[in-house]
Write an enzyme that holds these catalytic residues in place. Structure first.
Site: not given
Ligand code: BGC
Length: 731
Positions: A290
């Protein structure tokens, strides 16, 4: 499914030519912004820098408005495998051309974007769309999003989110399919089919990503990013099955969650990403961290420094680093120092290249300008409208709905004319001006109405304006669109209170006191505690965040062009004290009884929720009769006669619940095990049969053995999780 001998040979041949740095480059995803897919202000960047979350270079880059040139050089050197949140055909093609034509080995790039519920044609938020219980809708909206995104240069999305969400305090409940595991498995399969199709290399498909792996929705206190500790049996039973379904459906990528799981961050959790995912379930794609999560392994304190966090994460099986560049900065040194085997890196690179081959990027790296762009095309808008009206859940109706076209109405509420709000909480390409608001839809339908703009952006109410308008109005019906702003639900939006924001409840009380009829339209991304508001409303319509066709879809339901068929996939609590709240909780030794104090209850408030899972009204009524349970080898066949007893046609969602009577581990009071949708004309009866495989009824004992032994089951065929006709069978 991703693996095939021919591609594996190509991958090995390519790997043999790569330097260690180029290999690590494939594991590096450069972020569009230092905190993931979001823009940050200079002030926020200052805070992030002070807290050590971003480097000086990243801070400077934000202040100077971008890192484009530096990115291009890194691509040329083969140090980038993917980008996050870079979009637009022209720009992605430019970067791709540098990768393919100017880097030594010409390996194409992945462009990942959070295309969560539509690209430019924005569909209802996931929690809303889930309420359609319609797997065709799930698949179609994903397919449309994939087509529009790929046209725009995107070949990878970070969805579907498969977190089981049982706590409305957690803002990310809006991105989830709801609280039920079986439901989420069906949702997962449909979404992955929609995004990836049979062959993700075609120009209308992109690679999906099942996230957040795993149990992210279980964070303590409903607080985002919080710690999670649970038994392995519960994990296997409740949280892992949607991901297993995603793997079986061929998902290309999986994203470990931000949280730790029983003491080990998911990002660096070898049991999760290696033993379970690759060992037990033969996942052939790759794992992407993530946003900045590799760095967070250090903040969680299970890694000593950045290098340690990088080594632990990649060794665990987290193949690509989203945004924090720890892999590219530290893994080469770790191999040189003998801390990390190059074979770990080779394996991670193989997985990444496998997805690039599956996407056909080696043959077709660039995106051509479409002859007819599909964004916001008429068929896409029509599909968005259909999905939106199917998502609407009628929570209360004393007969005031459907409205007649001739009714004069007074409209109040901040959300009634806000196109941007209609898009919902996670939208990157969607534009507010594309949305049809409630007022737009009333105008184009030619409805006589007066709008009283008495609610401000801060959710305060100009009560003078409201009361004067109520006193002067000839209209006898007030449509009030109330709830929570889209920026207050989603990531990093946990709440301690689930009331309507600001002074909106008081506004409803004023309307009620005026003697007018009140139709409350809820605009929100999570269950809210609206017991009192529902009490004083003649009707309550859950419209969630419906996307670009919000206004049209809402009026389709309000005026009876579409008979509401949405059913909740999350329980609505009466008060925050009930959270987490879900229908399929384990049986307990002292279940709630109104007659005895010494049972499981609250002494100062109600124990039962406001609206149960599966709940939703329509403009007609249905009865269930003649439940027949039959065993057909390893299948339990459940049949029931469903009759439309009202005066208009409607679509009923026939839900099948079971209770395993005796278990080696405590079993839930009820579990959804199947459903079917049936369209019935007034007075019509149809027999609905749902077949349940023995495996679907299995569960885990305390030692995590999967139990499918014969048992006795209660079975319900039901309109929702709190009703139904019941039978019992040995199976
Ligand atoms: C989120 C994800 C997301 C990623 C990319 C993160 O803060 O938890 O769900 O895909 O950012 O934007």
């Amino acid at each position: 499914m991703l693996k095939n001998p021919e591609t594996e040979q190509k991958i090995d041949a390519l790997l043999a030519k790569m330097t260690l740095r180029e290999k690590i480059g494939q594991l590096n995803q450069l972020g569009g912004s230092p905190v993931g897919g979001f823009g940050v202000t200079k002030e926020e960047a200052e805070g992030l820098y002070q807290a050590g979350n971003i480097t000086k270079e990243q801070y400077d880059a934000i202040c100077q408005g971008g890192t484009a040139d530096a990115n291009e050089d890194a691509v040329r050197r083969g140090e980038v495998g993917a980008f996050l949140s870079v979009q637009g055909r022209e720009y992605t093609n430019r970067l791709q051309r540098i990768a393919v034509e100017e880097s030594r080995l010409g390996i194409p790039l992945l462009f990942g974007l959070d295309v969560i519920h539509g690209h430019r044609t924005v569909f209802p938020s996931p929690i809303a769309e889930a309420c359609t219980w319609n797997t065709d809708t799930f698949e179609e909206s994903a397919h449309i999003a994939a087509r529009e995104a790929r046209e725009d240069g995107i070949n990878w999305t970070f969805t579907p989110m498969l977190d089981i969400a049982r706590d409305p305090r957690w803002g990310r409940i809006v991105e989830s399919p709801g609280e039920d595991t079986y439901f989420a498995t069906r949702y997962a399969v449909a979404k992955i089919k929609g995004f990836q199709g049979e062959d993700m290399s075609t120009s209308d498909r992109i690679c999906a990503c099942a996230k957040h792996f795993v149990a992210y929705g279980q964070g303590e206190g409903g607080r985002d990013y919080n710690t999670v500790d649970m038994s392995e049996a519960k994990l296997r039973e409740v949280y892992l099955p949607p991901f297993e379904a995603a793997i079986e459906a061929g998902v290309g990528t999986i994203m470990p969650a931000f949280n730790d799981l029983s003491g080990i961050p998911c990002t660096s959790n070898k049991w999760l990403l290696d033993t379970y995912l690759r060992g037990e379930h033969h996942f052939e794609g790759f794992c992407i961290s993530d946003a900045h999560a590799v760095k967070q392994v250090r903040f969680a304190g299970t890694a000593r420094d950045e290098a340690d966090a990088a080594v632990q994460s990649v060794s665990a099986g987290c193949d690509m680093d989203m945004g924090c560049e720890h892999y590219i900065h530290h893994l080469e040194g770790a191999v040189a120092n003998g801390i990390l085997s190059e074979e770990v890196i080779n394996e991670a690179v193989r997985r990444v290249l496998r997805v690039k081959f599956a996407l056909g990027l080696f043959e077709h790296p660039y995106v051509e300008t479409p002859r007819e762009p599909s964004v916001l095309s008429a068929p896409h808008r029509a599909a968005a409208r259909d999905a939106a009206r199917r998502s609407v859940v009628l929570l209360k109706n004393d007969g005031i709905l459907p409205l007649s076209q001739k009714t004069n109405i007074l409209v109040v509420g901040y959300f009634a004319d806000r196109g941007d709000e209609m898009l919902g909480s996670w939208v990157i390409s969607g534009q507010g001006e594309d949305s049809v608001t409630l007022l737009d839809a009333l105008n184009s339908r030619g409805v006589d109405y007066t709008f009283v703009p008495c609610v401000g952006a801060d959710m305060t109410v100009d009560f003078n304006l409201l009361d004067n308008a109520l006193a002067a109005a000839e209209e006898s019906i007030v449509l009030a669109m109330v709830g929570e702003k889209r920026d207050n639900v989603g990531e990093a939006c946990s709440k301690g209170h689930l009331d309507l924001e600001g002074e909106q409840s008081e506004m409803l009380a004023h309307i009620h006191a005026s003697g007018k009829s009140l139709v409350t339209l809820l605009f929100n991304g999570r269950p809210m505690t609206i017991g009192q508001e529902a009490e004083i409303s003649n009707a309550v319509v859950e419209t969630w965040q419906l996307g670009v066709e919000a206004g049209n879809a809402t009026l389709d339901v309000l005026f009876g062009d579409y008979n509401p068929s949405g059913r909740l996939t999350v329980t609505f609590p009466r008060h925050v004290g009930q959270c987490p709240t879900y229908y399929n909780h384990p049986k307990i030794g002292r279940p709630y009884s109104a007659l005895s104090k010494w049972t499981s209850k609250y002494i100062d408030d109600e124990t039962a929720p406001l609206y149960p899972f599966g709940y939703g009204l329509s403009y007609t009524t249905y009865t269930y009769e003649n439940l027949v349970l039959r065993v057909e080898d390893d299948i339990l066949a459940v049949s029931v006669d469903v009759t439309n007893t009202g005066s208009v046609p409607g679509e009923e969602t026939v839900q099948i619940y079971t209770q395993c009577r005796y278990g080696l581990r405590v079993r839930p009071v009820k579990e959804l095990k199947g459903w079917d949708k049936v369209f019935l004309y007034a007075g019509e009866t149809k027999t609905v049969t749902v077949r349940i495989a023995r495996k679907t009824l299995g569960y885990y004992d305390a030692q995590c053995n999967f139990i499918t032994e014969p048992n006795t089951y209660f079975v319900w065929a039901a309109h929702d999780s709190s009703s139904g006709v019941q039978g019992e069978i040995a199976f």
